[in-house]
Design a protein around this motif. Structure first.
Motif, PDB file in Angstrom:
ATOM      1  N   UNK A 194     -14.349  37.239  -7.613  1.00 47.33           N
ATOM      2  CA  UNK A 194     -13.699  38.529  -6.250  1.00 47.33           C
ATOM      3  C   UNK A 194     -14.498  39.624  -7.174  1.00 47.33           C
ATOM      4  N   UNK A 195     -13.531  39.665  -7.525  1.00 45.27           N
ATOM      5  CA  UNK A 195     -13.918  41.293  -8.435  1.00 45.27           C
ATOM      6  C   UNK A 195     -14.451  40.983  -9.068  1.00 45.27           C
ATOM      7  N   UNK A 196     -15.476  39.805 -10.366  1.00 38.70           N
ATOM      8  CA  UNK A 196     -16.911  39.815 -10.888  1.00 38.70           C
ATOM      9  C   UNK A 196     -18.137  40.229  -9.562  1.00 38.70           C
ATOM     10  N   UNK A 197     -17.817  39.868  -8.509  1.00 38.59           N
ATOM     11  CA  UNK A 197     -19.132  39.725  -7.772  1.00 38.59           C
ATOM     12  C   UNK A 197     -19.274  41.176  -6.844  1.00 38.59           C
ATOM     13  N   UNK A 198     -18.006  41.503  -7.299  1.00 36.13           N
ATOM     14  CA  UNK A 198     -17.613  43.414  -6.449  1.00 36.13           C
ATOM     15  C   UNK A 198     -17.775  44.246  -7.623  1.00 36.13           C
ATOM     16  N   UNK A 199     -18.916  43.907  -8.562  1.00 32.89           N
ATOM     17  CA  UNK A 199     -18.713  44.596  -9.646  1.00 32.89           C
ATOM     18  C   UNK A 199     -18.156  46.138 -10.213  1.00 32.89           C
ATOM     19  N   UNK A 200     -16.057  45.197 -10.241  1.00 30.76           N
ATOM     20  CA  UNK A 200     -15.282  45.982 -10.608  1.00 30.76           C
ATOM     21  C   UNK A 200     -15.424  46.298 -11.525  1.00 30.76           C
ATOM     22  N   UNK A 201     -14.837  47.196 -12.232  1.00 30.44           N
ATOM     23  CA  UNK A 201     -14.854  47.353 -13.508  1.00 30.44           C
ATOM     24  C   UNK A 201     -13.306  46.527 -14.089  1.00 30.44           C
ATOM     25  N   UNK A 202     -12.592  45.249 -14.901  1.00 33.32           N
ATOM     26  CA  UNK A 202     -11.656  44.386 -14.206  1.00 33.32           C
ATOM     27  C   UNK A 202     -11.116  44.829 -15.695  1.00 33.32           C
ATOM     28  N   UNK A 203      -9.778  45.272 -15.490  1.00 26.37           N
ATOM     29  CA  UNK A 203      -8.177  45.181 -16.266  1.00 26.37           C
ATOM     30  C   UNK A 203      -7.531  43.627 -17.144  1.00 26.37           C
ATOM     31  N   UNK A 204      -8.216  43.351 -17.957  1.00 25.04           N
ATOM     32  CA  UNK A 204      -7.084  41.988 -17.805  1.00 25.04           C
ATOM     33  C   UNK A 204      -5.482  42.266 -18.615  1.00 25.04           C
ATOM     34  N   UNK A 205      -4.267  42.293 -17.992  1.00 21.36           N
ATOM     35  CA  UNK A 205      -2.985  42.350 -18.130  1.00 21.36           C
ATOM     36  C   UNK A 205      -2.670  40.589 -18.441  1.00 21.36           C
ATOM     37  N   UNK A 206      -1.428  40.599 -19.692  1.00 11.56           N
ATOM     38  CA  UNK A 206      -1.785  39.580 -19.984  1.00 11.56           C
ATOM     39  C   UNK A 206      -2.515  38.855 -20.200  1.00 11.56           C
ATOM     40  N   UNK A 207      -3.106  38.680 -21.236  1.00 15.20           N
ATOM     41  CA  UNK A 207      -4.716  38.312 -21.720  1.00 15.20           C
ATOM     42  C   UNK A 207      -4.144  36.859 -21.691  1.00 15.20           C
ATOM     43  N   UNK A 208      -3.168  36.642 -22.317  1.00 16.49           N
ATOM     44  CA  UNK A 208      -3.307  35.357 -23.868  1.00 16.49           C
ATOM     45  C   UNK A 208      -1.857  35.060 -24.573  1.00 16.49           C
ATOM     46  N   UNK A 209      -0.915  34.587 -24.192  1.00 10.72           N
ATOM     47  CA  UNK A 209      -0.011  33.876 -24.577  1.00 10.72           C
ATOM     48  C   UNK A 209       0.104  32.865 -25.606  1.00 10.72           C
ATOM     49  N   UNK A 210       0.879  32.503 -26.611  1.00 13.52           N
ATOM     50  CA  UNK A 210       0.610  31.625 -27.467  1.00 13.52           C
ATOM     51  C   UNK A 210       0.741  29.633 -25.945  1.00 13.52           C
ATOM     52  N   UNK A 211       1.624  29.824 -25.052  1.00  9.90           N
ATOM     53  CA  UNK A 211       1.428  28.958 -25.004  1.00  9.90           C
ATOM     54  C   UNK A 211       0.545  29.018 -23.111  1.00  9.90           C
ATOM     55  N   UNK A 212      -0.392  29.296 -23.735  1.00 12.73           N
ATOM     56  CA  UNK A 212      -1.623  29.309 -23.292  1.00 12.73           C
ATOM     57  C   UNK A 212      -2.248  29.881 -23.526  1.00 12.73           C
ATOM     58  N   UNK A 213      -2.940  29.935 -24.214  1.00 16.46           N
ATOM     59  CA  UNK A 213      -3.936  30.351 -25.279  1.00 16.46           C
ATOM     60  C   UNK A 213      -5.939  29.736 -24.267  1.00 16.46           C
ATOM     61  N   UNK A 214      -5.597  29.495 -23.553  1.00 17.18           N
ATOM     62  CA  UNK A 214      -7.261  28.635 -23.146  1.00 17.18           C
ATOM     63  C   UNK A 214      -7.249  29.791 -21.087  1.00 17.18           C
ATOM     64  N   UNK A 215      -6.757  30.666 -21.206  1.00 16.33           N
ATOM     65  CA  UNK A 215      -6.491  30.955 -20.067  1.00 16.33           C
ATOM     66  C   UNK A 215      -7.453  32.112 -19.919  1.00 16.33           C
ATOM     67  N   UNK A 216      -7.676  32.598 -21.201  1.00 13.50           N
ATOM     68  CA  UNK A 216      -8.493  34.025 -20.963  1.00 13.50           C
ATOM     69  C   UNK A 216      -9.900  33.351 -21.131  1.00 13.50           C
ATOM     70  N   UNK A 217     -11.017  32.367 -22.202  1.00 12.06           N
ATOM     71  CA  UNK A 217     -11.793  31.645 -22.210  1.00 12.06           C
ATOM     72  C   UNK A 217     -12.068  31.467 -20.647  1.00 12.06           C
TER      73      UNK A 217
END
Lengths: 241, 241
Positions: B148-171
């Motif tokens: 929904x944020x992408x659809x709204x054309x917000x600039x999007x800031x990602x916090x906690x974007x990636x850690x060893x336990x969940x490296x695939x979340x960002x992709x």
């Protein structure tokens, strides 16, 4: 050299050390007169270029011209210079210049963060900023963002929520968000954050009093988990306590 | 008395005056050891209670217990205490106590604001914060907000974007946003804002290198108007210049 400086909500206590140092290091101070008035004790013997509302382009063009003479210029924004402040305009202007002009953006505490600290902890989870001013943004874009942000259950911070020229925008915004925001959703209202006249109100979406709001007010609408305790507005991060 | 303090990205220059005063005024300092290490010169002869990651609840409970003995306690967060910091947890805990415990939230410069100042002016228009950590938030809620944020054309800031336990979340997050974000959308990446190892990269949505990103990184995705000039990322507010 141009410092684009966010001075925070207004009081010296909420300025960063870097902000104060950059102001001290500057030879010329450029800004909207209301913001210049907030830092008079820091700029006693400096050259000041100030003008009124909606004259941002003139102000920033003048700052660029002064920088070209070799002077160090501070362009003052309230809050953070990079959030609805002057950082974008200065960089847009300097990017069009042939000669290289050093620009350093000095970050500050933006109004939503200042207001949140007074309200309790309303923006502890994912949130967004939406400006209700349609001077530079088509109203249909603003409406779309309000609708999708409410659907996404963001905590929503409204900048420029109301002015004399467009008193109906805020009520219209609540009507749009009301499709997804429950009537019992907490709403926090803070006027003049960090200044002498600071005032705070906590209410709910249904009991919102639009007349309390003017251009110096921050309005924060909670998400589905936000609750009111005493006069505090708290959005849990999700810890089990 | 509990001060819940946001110390900003890490360097003393980005702390507010109020932050420094509140630390000085405190008798006991409570925090995650990495953040305590950032303020050692301010807390030389104070009592310190520090522990490791994911022990926030223990830390905050201890701060509340210490405050009940009458001591002034500072609970330290990086960035702003009210944005994915400790303000919410402390207020949730104190709201359950029978006795009244004074809590003062001291606002700070959050990571998105610090990163934005380094990138240029990427969050000059409506933007949102989304944390990609699903430790406390169901992943389907995060996915919905991304879409929904992408659809709204917000600039999007990602916090906690990636850690060893969940490296695939960002992709995965980029895949979801890609429904609405064009491949040429500028993306800014800042590691260790305001610290010695600070690094900055500007690329586009299509050329995003996920391996550059770890937990100390801020990722900022532009809106439809964001452009890159030299190595700066600029989101116009809408002025005609």
């Amino acid at each position: 050299m141009i410092y684009v400086i966010g001075i925070g909500p207004g009081s010296k206590e909420l300025m960063t050390m870097q902000c104060i140092e950059a102001i001290k290091d500057s030879e010329v101070i450029v800004g909207y007169k209301t913001y210049i008035n907030l830092i008079t004790d820091l700029i006693e013997d400096k050259e000041v270029v100030q003008n009124g509302m909606r004259q941002e382009i003139d102000r920033c063009k003048e700052a660029v011209e002064i920088a070209k003479t070799g002077k160090k210029v501070a362009v003052i924004s309230s809050g953070d210079a990079g959030i609805y402040g002057m950082a974008g305009l200065i960089l847009e202007l300097t990017s069009k210049e042939e000669e290289n002009i050093d620009v350093k953006v000095i970050p500050g505490v933006t109004a939503s963060i200042g207001a949140a600290a007074i309200l309790g902890a309303p923006i502890m989870h994912d949130f967004c900023h939406i400006s209700l001013s349609d001077l530079l943004t088509p109203w249909d874009v603003i409406e779309k963002r309000l609708r999708l942000a409410a659907e996404a259950d963001f905590v929503i911070c409204l900048y420029n929520p109301r002015s004399k020229g467009r008193s109906e925008h805020l009520a219209k915004a609540f009507e749009i968000m009301g499709e997804f925001k429950n009537g019992s959703t907490p709403v926090g209202i803070v006027k003049d954050v960090g200044r002498e006249k600071e005032e705070k109100f906590v209410c709910t979406f249904d009991t919102m009093d639009f007349d309390r709001v003017d251009m110096t007010t921050m309005v924060v609408i909670g998400n589905k988990s936000t609750f009111i305790h005493d006069d505090l507005m708290i959005t849990p991060r999700g810890y089990t306590v």
